[in-house]
Scaffold this motif. Structure first.
Motif, short mmCIF file in Angstrom:
data_model
loop_
_atom_site.label_atom_id
_atom_site.label_comp_id
_atom_site.label_asym_id
_atom_site.label_seq_id
_atom_site.Cartn_x
_atom_site.Cartn_y
_atom_site.Cartn_z
N ALA A 73 65.67 3.86 30.43
CA ALA A 73 66.61 4.98 30.29
C ALA A 73 68.02 4.55 30.68
O ALA A 73 69.01 4.95 30.04
CB ALA A 73 66.15 6.15 31.16
N GLN A 74 68.15 3.72 31.71
CA GLN A 74 69.47 3.25 32.13
C GLN A 74 70.08 2.32 31.09
O GLN A 74 71.29 2.38 30.82
CB GLN A 74 69.37 2.55 33.48
N VAL A 75 69.25 1.47 30.48
CA VAL A 75 69.74 0.58 29.43
C VAL A 75 70.23 1.41 28.24
O VAL A 75 71.30 1.16 27.67
CB VAL A 75 68.64 -0.41 28.99
N ILE A 76 69.45 2.41 27.85
CA ILE A 76 69.84 3.29 26.74
C ILE A 76 71.15 3.99 27.05
O ILE A 76 72.04 4.10 26.20
CB ILE A 76 68.73 4.31 26.46
N GLY A 77 71.28 4.48 28.28
CA GLY A 77 72.52 5.14 28.67
C GLY A 77 73.73 4.24 28.52
O GLY A 77 74.80 4.68 28.06
N ARG A 78 73.58 2.97 28.89
CA ARG A 78 74.69 2.02 28.74
C ARG A 78 75.03 1.82 27.26
O ARG A 78 76.21 1.75 26.89
CB ARG A 78 74.30 0.67 29.35
N GLN A 79 74.00 1.73 26.42
CA GLN A 79 74.24 1.52 25.00
C GLN A 79 74.96 2.72 24.38
O GLN A 79 75.91 2.55 23.61
CB GLN A 79 72.91 1.25 24.29
N LEU A 80 74.51 3.91 24.72
CA LEU A 80 75.16 5.11 24.19
C LEU A 80 76.60 5.21 24.65
O LEU A 80 77.48 5.64 23.89
CB LEU A 80 74.37 6.35 24.61
N ALA A 81 76.87 4.79 25.87
CA ALA A 81 78.24 4.83 26.39
C ALA A 81 79.14 3.87 25.62
O ALA A 81 80.36 4.08 25.53
CB ALA A 81 78.24 4.48 27.88
N ARG A 82 78.57 2.82 25.05
CA ARG A 82 79.34 1.86 24.24
C ARG A 82 79.47 2.33 22.79
O ARG A 82 80.09 1.64 21.97
CB ARG A 82 78.66 0.49 24.24
N GLY A 83 78.83 3.43 22.44
CA GLY A 83 78.85 3.89 21.05
C GLY A 83 77.82 3.21 20.19
O GLY A 83 77.93 3.21 18.95
N GLN A 84 76.79 2.63 20.80
CA GLN A 84 75.75 1.91 20.06
C GLN A 84 74.55 2.82 19.79
O GLN A 84 74.38 3.87 20.41
CB GLN A 84 75.32 0.67 20.84
N VAL A 85 73.71 2.39 18.85
CA VAL A 85 72.50 3.11 18.50
C VAL A 85 71.30 2.32 19.02
O VAL A 85 70.99 1.25 18.50
CB VAL A 85 72.37 3.30 16.97
N PRO A 86 70.61 2.81 20.03
CA PRO A 86 69.44 2.09 20.55
C PRO A 86 68.28 2.13 19.56
O PRO A 86 68.07 3.11 18.85
CB PRO A 86 69.09 2.87 21.83
N PHE A 87 67.54 1.03 19.53
CA PHE A 87 66.29 0.99 18.76
C PHE A 87 65.35 0.04 19.47
O PHE A 87 65.73 -0.69 20.38
CB PHE A 87 66.54 0.57 17.31
N LEU A 88 64.09 0.06 19.06
CA LEU A 88 63.12 -0.84 19.69
C LEU A 88 61.95 -1.08 18.76
O LEU A 88 61.84 -0.45 17.69
CB LEU A 88 62.64 -0.28 21.04
N HIS A 89 61.09 -2.01 19.14
CA HIS A 89 59.86 -2.29 18.42
C HIS A 89 58.68 -2.14 19.37
O HIS A 89 58.77 -2.50 20.55
CB HIS A 89 59.87 -3.73 17.86
N VAL A 90 57.59 -1.63 18.84
CA VAL A 90 56.35 -1.52 19.61
C VAL A 90 55.20 -1.82 18.67
O VAL A 90 55.23 -1.42 17.49
CB VAL A 90 56.22 -0.12 20.26
N MET A 91 54.20 -2.55 19.15
CA MET A 91 53.06 -2.87 18.30
C MET A 91 52.37 -1.59 17.85
O MET A 91 52.22 -0.63 18.62
CB MET A 91 52.07 -3.77 19.06
N SER A 92 51.95 -1.56 16.60
CA SER A 92 51.37 -0.35 16.03
C SER A 92 50.16 0.14 16.80
O SER A 92 49.91 1.35 16.90
CB SER A 92 50.99 -0.60 14.56
N GLY A 93 49.39 -0.79 17.35
CA GLY A 93 48.19 -0.41 18.08
C GLY A 93 48.44 0.13 19.47
O GLY A 93 47.52 0.68 20.10
N ASN A 94 49.68 0.00 19.95
CA ASN A 94 50.01 0.47 21.30
C ASN A 94 50.40 1.95 21.23
O ASN A 94 51.57 2.32 21.36
CB ASN A 94 51.13 -0.37 21.90
N VAL A 95 49.39 2.79 21.02
CA VAL A 95 49.62 4.21 20.80
C VAL A 95 50.27 4.86 22.02
O VAL A 95 51.15 5.73 21.89
CB VAL A 95 48.30 4.92 20.45
#
Length: 244
Positions: free
Chosen positions: A196-218
């Motif tokens: 959440a803190q990393v996302i907050g930093r990215q939003l403050a920079r005007g960036q769009v956060p995204f990520l990857h997660v394995m499909s099986g990791n429900v």
């Protein structure tokens, strides 16, 4: 979430990030903002040795593996996203799986308790970060991965027990990555609070956060959705090696 609600979420995502960037984010990162951290040619590139072992092609439908030969050691295992063809002679597919690409769809930062003792994970902490990643397997990770962006961690008695940080960077898109917690301290929510803190930093920079997660990791996917991510697309990810 209904189909209508999900469509509205996607619309908000695409207002803040180019559609093609999300579709081809690895190549755009390797040929753009992070080019200096990669090696290869105009058609095939990979992170330089020491960083996360990942490669990408300018055209995954027609990958030119031959151009990677000077940058690949025999027997080395490297992740290859977005490619679904047959392995050419001299290469082997070690694992064939799928992962979900998720993008941040909220306008504000996630609501999560702030970890008072969260500190930057610095270069001197790289061996500990790699050890934690190898133990918990958050994805491809190398000794220099923490140099790809900001990393935050929690240390207990001098030992790194939780971390989250950044990897890919393509235009305004910034990937949240390396999210992991030592098995001894799971259940405290530390990794998610760091995320959440990393996302907050990215939003403050005007960036769009995204990520990857394995499909099986429900479980992880559901957790990220509760935070504010939406599924953009499921993509192929393979581990390949050079045999000769």
């Amino acid at each position: 979430m209904s189909n209508c609600d999900q469509s509205m979420e996607f619309a908000r995502v695409l207002e803040r990030a180019d559609h093609d960037d999300l579709d081809d984010v690895f190549w755009r990162a390797f040929s753009g903002a992070q080019r200096a951290l990669t090696v290869g040619t105009e058609w095939a590139r990979r992170y330089a040795p020491g960083f996360s072992p990942i490669l990408a092609f300018a055209n995954p439908a027609r990958p030119d593996f031959a151009q990677l030969l000077p940058y690949f050691a025999l027997g080395e295992h490297v992740y290859c996203p977005d490619w679904t063809g047959q392995a050419p002679t001299g290469w082997r597919i070690e694992r064939d799986a799928k992962m979900v690409r998720m993008a941040w769809a909220r306008g504000d930062a996630p609501a999560a308790p702030h970890i008072a003792d969260a500190v930057p994970v610095e270069i001197r902490h790289a061996p500990q970060a790699l050890e934690l990643a190898l133990l918990t397997n958050p994805g491809p990770f190398g000794l220099r991965t923490i140099e790809l962006g900001d990393y935050l961690g929690v240390f207990e008695d001098g030992r790194l027990v939780a971390m989250a940080g950044e990897r890919l960077h393509a235009g305004r898109l910034r990937e949240v990555s390396g999210i992991c917690t030592h098995p001894d301290v799971r259940g405290r929510g530390q990794a998610m609070q760091l995320t959440a803190q990393v996302i907050g930093r990215q939003l403050a920079r005007g960036q769009v956060p995204f990520l990857h997660v394995m499909s099986g990791n429900v479980g992880a996917r559901a957790l990220y959705e509760r935070m504010g991510f939406v599924v953009y697309r499921e993509v192929v990810v393979r581990i390949v090696s050079r045999t000769h």
